[in-house]
Design a protein around this motif. Sequence first.
Motif: not given
Length: 312
Positions: A145-146, A149, A153, A202
């Motif tokens: 998840r990190r 993300t 970005d 994404e």
Amino acid sequence: MEKPGNSWKGLVSELQLERFQVIAAELKASGRFLLRPLEAVLELVTDLLAKILGTNLVRRHFHLVLSGLVLFGPLLSFWVSKYNIFANSNHFLYRKFLRSTWGWTCILTGSFVLLLSFSARRSVPLSLRHFSRIGLTGLIWWGARRLLTLLEDAAGSCYEPMPPAQDVQSSAVAAQPPLLLLHEDLTKASCLKGNLLWRGYEVSQDVLILCLCCLLLLEEISVFSRHLSQQRSPGAPIKVLFLLCVVLLILWMFLLLCVLSNFPNWPSQQLGGALGYLGWRGLYQGWYRLKPRWCCPGLPGEELFEKEPKRL
């Protein structure tokens, strides 16, 4: 010398105590009579579900069913009404379950794994070793998840719609979409929080964690049939936990179908499903098949039962 009043009070208290004991015994007997049908239904349902989920047909082909759901689920958006209750992103199931998918899976599955392993061998280190599979999966999910993300970005940009022009005499100018101002210093979270527009590549984290939790649940609860085949008599708590895990598996599949059909987003959702499948493949079909030791917790049911099945 004891007073007559005190002896009378003592006799009354003894009679009341005997009366309460008789009432408690009657309630206990009636409670057992009422619980017997429930225990019979619980045993019948758990045995049936354990046999179904423990078959090789289900265990070998469940990931194919899940893959077909992820691939063809968005096609249901052509038949699903946009006014149905699950088309609202603020629905109760989305707010209470979808946003805490891993929390529910970790609590129920971890409790089931601990109770099953401890009831089978009565060994705390062995139970903790089997429970470590849940912790390792959670750690991998946190890292994924990190990483996703950070990639989102880096690959996306934040835009702010400009107000429409005051001069609308020309229909050609009026038909043009409003221009956008670029905000390069904002992340996706801060951009969406400011009611701005985010554009970029994404991966659907909702589909990723739903697929991963479905595959994890089936792997962990499918060994319950082997526990029953050892002529053991598990208590009601482990049976209730098994049923709760089955209900959670059905709920995750239902939510996955709702997300795919009501909020189709290709190929973001398909990428999320593929990463969830790869995570399960790498853990349960790769790492956990190594010989159990300090760096490998082993497969579900490893060293818990007398006869170990041959590895495929």
